[in-house]
Structures are given as C-alpha cells and as structure tokens.
Scaffold this active site. Structure first.
Site, PDB file in Angstrom:
ATOM      1  N   ASN A 248      97.061  69.861 -17.783  1.00 47.88           N
ATOM      2  CA  ASN A 248      96.777  69.405 -19.149  1.00 47.88           C
ATOM      3  C   ASN A 248      95.820  68.216 -19.027  1.00 47.88           C
ATOM      4  OD1 ASN A 248      96.791  68.385 -21.721  1.00 47.88           O
ATOM      5  ND2 ASN A 248      98.962  67.799 -21.729  1.00 47.88           N
ATOM      6  N   TRP A 249      94.551  68.482 -19.303  1.00 45.91           N
ATOM      7  CA  TRP A 249      93.542  67.417 -19.116  1.00 45.91           C
ATOM      8  C   TRP A 249      93.597  66.382 -20.241  1.00 45.91           C
ATOM      9  CZ3 TRP A 249      88.353  70.298 -17.448  1.00 45.91           C
ATOM     10  CH2 TRP A 249      88.605  71.012 -16.272  1.00 45.91           C
ATOM     11  N   LYS A 250      94.345  66.691 -21.299  1.00 45.53           N
ATOM     12  CA  LYS A 250      94.435  65.771 -22.457  1.00 45.53           C
ATOM     13  C   LYS A 250      93.023  65.422 -22.948  1.00 45.53           C
ATOM     14  CE  LYS A 250      98.922  64.347 -20.850  1.00 45.53           C
ATOM     15  NZ  LYS A 250      99.981  63.351 -20.819  1.00 45.53           N
TER      16      LYS A 250
ATOM     17  N   HIS B 177     103.166  69.419 -27.867  1.00 44.31           N
ATOM     18  CA  HIS B 177     103.215  68.357 -26.857  1.00 44.31           C
ATOM     19  C   HIS B 177     103.736  67.079 -27.521  1.00 44.31           C
ATOM     20  CE1 HIS B 177     102.012  65.349 -23.958  1.00 44.31           C
ATOM     21  NE2 HIS B 177     101.948  66.325 -23.067  1.00 44.31           N
TER      22      HIS B 177
ATOM     23  N   GLU C 119     102.864  64.119 -27.324  1.00 42.27           N
ATOM     24  CA  GLU C 119     101.809  63.236 -27.857  1.00 42.27           C
ATOM     25  C   GLU C 119     101.362  63.706 -29.237  1.00 42.27           C
ATOM     26  OE1 GLU C 119      99.328  63.402 -24.387  1.00 42.27           O
ATOM     27  OE2 GLU C 119     100.789  62.176 -23.299  1.00 42.27           O
TER      28      GLU C 119
ATOM     29  N   GLU D  67     109.458  68.304 -20.982  1.00 47.38           N
ATOM     30  CA  GLU D  67     108.767  67.079 -20.592  1.00 47.38           C
ATOM     31  C   GLU D  67     109.473  65.868 -21.201  1.00 47.38           C
ATOM     32  OE1 GLU D  67     104.376  67.843 -19.604  1.00 47.38           O
ATOM     33  OE2 GLU D  67     104.489  67.716 -21.772  1.00 47.38           O
TER      34      GLU D  67
ATOM     35  N   GLY E 207     103.186  60.222 -17.811  1.00 48.72           N
ATOM     36  CA  GLY E 207     102.192  59.192 -17.523  1.00 48.72           C
ATOM     37  C   GLY E 207     102.780  57.876 -17.031  1.00 48.72           C
TER      38      GLY E 207
ATOM     39  N   SER F  84     104.839  63.140 -14.942  1.00 53.27           N
ATOM     40  CA  SER F  84     104.583  62.504 -13.643  1.00 53.27           C
ATOM     41  C   SER F  84     104.788  63.459 -12.459  1.00 53.27           C
ATOM     42  CB  SER F  84     105.427  61.231 -13.476  1.00 53.27           C
ATOM     43  OG  SER F  84     105.050  60.273 -14.462  1.00 53.27           O
TER      44      SER F  84
ATOM     45  N   GLY G 227      98.063  63.701 -15.503  1.00 52.65           N
ATOM     46  CA  GLY G 227      97.167  62.860 -14.698  1.00 52.65           C
ATOM     47  C   GLY G 227      96.723  63.497 -13.388  1.00 52.65           C
TER      48      GLY G 227
HETATM   49  P1  PGA Z   1     101.606  63.409 -16.695  1.00 53.13           P
HETATM   50  O1  PGA Z   1     101.504  64.229 -18.075  1.00 53.13           O
HETATM   51  O2  PGA Z   1     101.634  64.424 -15.592  1.00 53.13           O
HETATM   52  O3  PGA Z   1     100.370  62.557 -16.667  1.00 53.13           O
HETATM   53  O4  PGA Z   1     102.862  62.614 -16.760  1.00 53.13           O
HETATM   54  C1  PGA Z   1     102.195  65.432 -18.267  1.00 53.13           C
HETATM   55  C2  PGA Z   1     101.984  65.966 -19.652  1.00 53.13           C
HETATM   56  O5  PGA Z   1     101.985  65.168 -20.614  1.00 53.13           O
HETATM   57  O6  PGA Z   1     101.793  67.182 -19.855  1.00 53.13           O
END
Ligand code: PGA
Length: 249
Positions: free
Chosen positions: A11-13, A98, A100, A167, A173, A211, A233
């Site tokens: 997931n490049w966000k 997600h 976010e 998640e 993150g 993470s 990340g």
């Molecule tokens: P992260 O993000 O690996 O940077 O913790 C995971 C995600 O939000 O899909």
C-alpha cells in the site's frame, strides 16, 4: 492446509511521483522475473500512478490494486473514481475501508460494505480493512470492534472473492506490532466469524497489516490464519518489499 494462496500487497498510500513510482514498479518486475514469487503479489499505488504502473506490470505476476473506489458505477461525483475505471486500466484489487480513510473521511462500515460491493461488481477483489485503535485495545474491546467491523463492512455473500486485512490502527506506521499470540487470537476470531457468516468463509485470505517489515514478516506469516500481509512503509523500497515477498517461500 489453507484453501487460498497467500497475498503480499504493498500500500503505497499518498507516496510517489511518476519517476519514483515507475522505477519502484520496474524494480519489482525485475525481481519477479528473476525468482517467481511463492505467493500472490500486488502493489496499490496512488490513483495518478495506476495507469503507468499497469503498463510496467503487464506480463509480470505482480497485480495492481487501487487504494479506494466509489460506491457508484459512474456519475456526478467530482473527484471520485469508480471501480469500473480501475478494472478498465488493469486493476485486480481495491483496498476499501483503510483506517486512514475511516478516520480522515469518516467512512462508516456501511459505506465500506457498499464500496466493497461496487468493487466486486466491477470484477475487482476488495481488500476490506478492519482494526482497533489503541484506546479500544486498552479497553479490552479489540474483538468486539473488529468483529463488528467484519459484520458491518462485508458485502452480501453473493459472488466474487474478497480479502480481509486486519490492521491494528496503533501498529500502522509506528513500528509497534502486536504479539504473535495477539495476532493469532484476532485472526482466529475473524476466521470463525467468516465461516459462520459465509459459505466461502474458509477460503478468504486474512492479511495482517501494521509495521510489517522484512524482520518480522516470516514470523507473522507463520501464524495460523495469517494469509498474507498488507505492507505500507516497507513497500516503498524494492529491497524491503521483495524481502517480505520472499518470506512466503
Ligand atoms: P505500515 O502501513 O506498514 O506502514 O504500518 C500498513 C498499512 O497501513 O496498510
């Protein structure tokens, strides 16, 4: 023995301009050509990079996913993207719900379920995200929250494959990950809920995300009912993402 292939999805966000996004995709294609991955692999770039990255991935085993889609098939929704537009340019997956987006855009379970249904209708596999906040975990409400999200965010059972991503919001993150026992407990509860709710419940991959790194990927993947990883990340570098893919061997 699991009834599904494991999936490692990046997931490049909201990261990547044309030059770095296409370079990252080309680097992954090179790795996949050298050693065939033992699991399904997908990358989910931002909308602006989907089309160029689709061209780079063509002919490789790496699939393309989007990070969101709208509930409607088309129409007056300025700034939104329909699921059919995503499948049209070569996407196989769409992440929906997600944390976010649930937080930044106030997305409810019902909206997430409608997005997942729209993705399925367009021939995409929705990756439906669930997870508790730190406050909810500390209050002992993890299973209640996660299973409530599972009940509310899944589309009706009719047709098409889905993927779940567990998640924990506090692990995203932050470099913090739950213990393997905690991961196992939540994944087992999700599996039980899925098999209770749906005929295909045993064959739905349940990814872990938050993470995930080269250092912990093998351990996380060894947990019962962890059907792959959703990687943020660590998916932004060819080396770290491919080390995680290689942990499926
Ligand atoms: P992260 O993000 O690996 O940077 O913790 C995971 C995600 O939000 O899909």
């Amino acid at each position: 023995m699991a009834e599904y292939r494991r999936l490692i999805a990046g997931n490049w966000k909201m990261n990547g301009l044309l030059a770095d996004g296409t370079e990252l995709a080309a680097g992954l294609v090179e790795r996949a050509a050298a050693v065939k991955p033992a699991c399904d692999v997908a990358v989910c770039p931002p909308f602006t990079l989907l089309h160029p990255v689709a061209g780079i991935l063509r002919g490789s085993p790496i699939r393309l996913g989007a990070q969101d889609c709208h509930t409607a098939a088309s129409g007056a929704h300025t700034g939104d993207v329909a699921a059919s537009m995503l499948s049209d340019i070569g996407c196989s997956y769409a992440i929906v719900g997600h944390s976010e987006r649930r937080a930044d855009h106030n997305e409810s379970d019902a909206l997430v379920a409608a997005k997942a249904a729209a993705a399925l209708a367009a021939g995409l596999v929705p990756i439906i995200c669930v997870g508790e906040t730190l406050e909810e975990r500390e209050a002992g409400k993890t299973l209640e929250i996660v299973l409530g999200q599972i009940t509310g965010s899944l589309p009706d059972a009719a047709g098409g494959s889905i993927v779940i991503a567990y998640e924990p919001v506090w692990a995203i993150g932050t470099g913090r990950v739950p213990t393997l026992d905690d991961v196992a407990a939540v994944h087992a509860a999700i599996r039980q809920a899925l098999t209770g709710q749906r005929g295909d419940g045993a064959s739905i991959p349940i990814l872990y995300g938050g993470s995930a790194k080269p250092e912990n990927a093998r351990d996380l993947l060894s947990v019962q009912d962890v059907g792959g990883l959703l990687v943020g990340g660590a998916s932004l570098q060819v080396d770290s993402f491919w080390q995680i893919v290689s942990a499926c061997d």
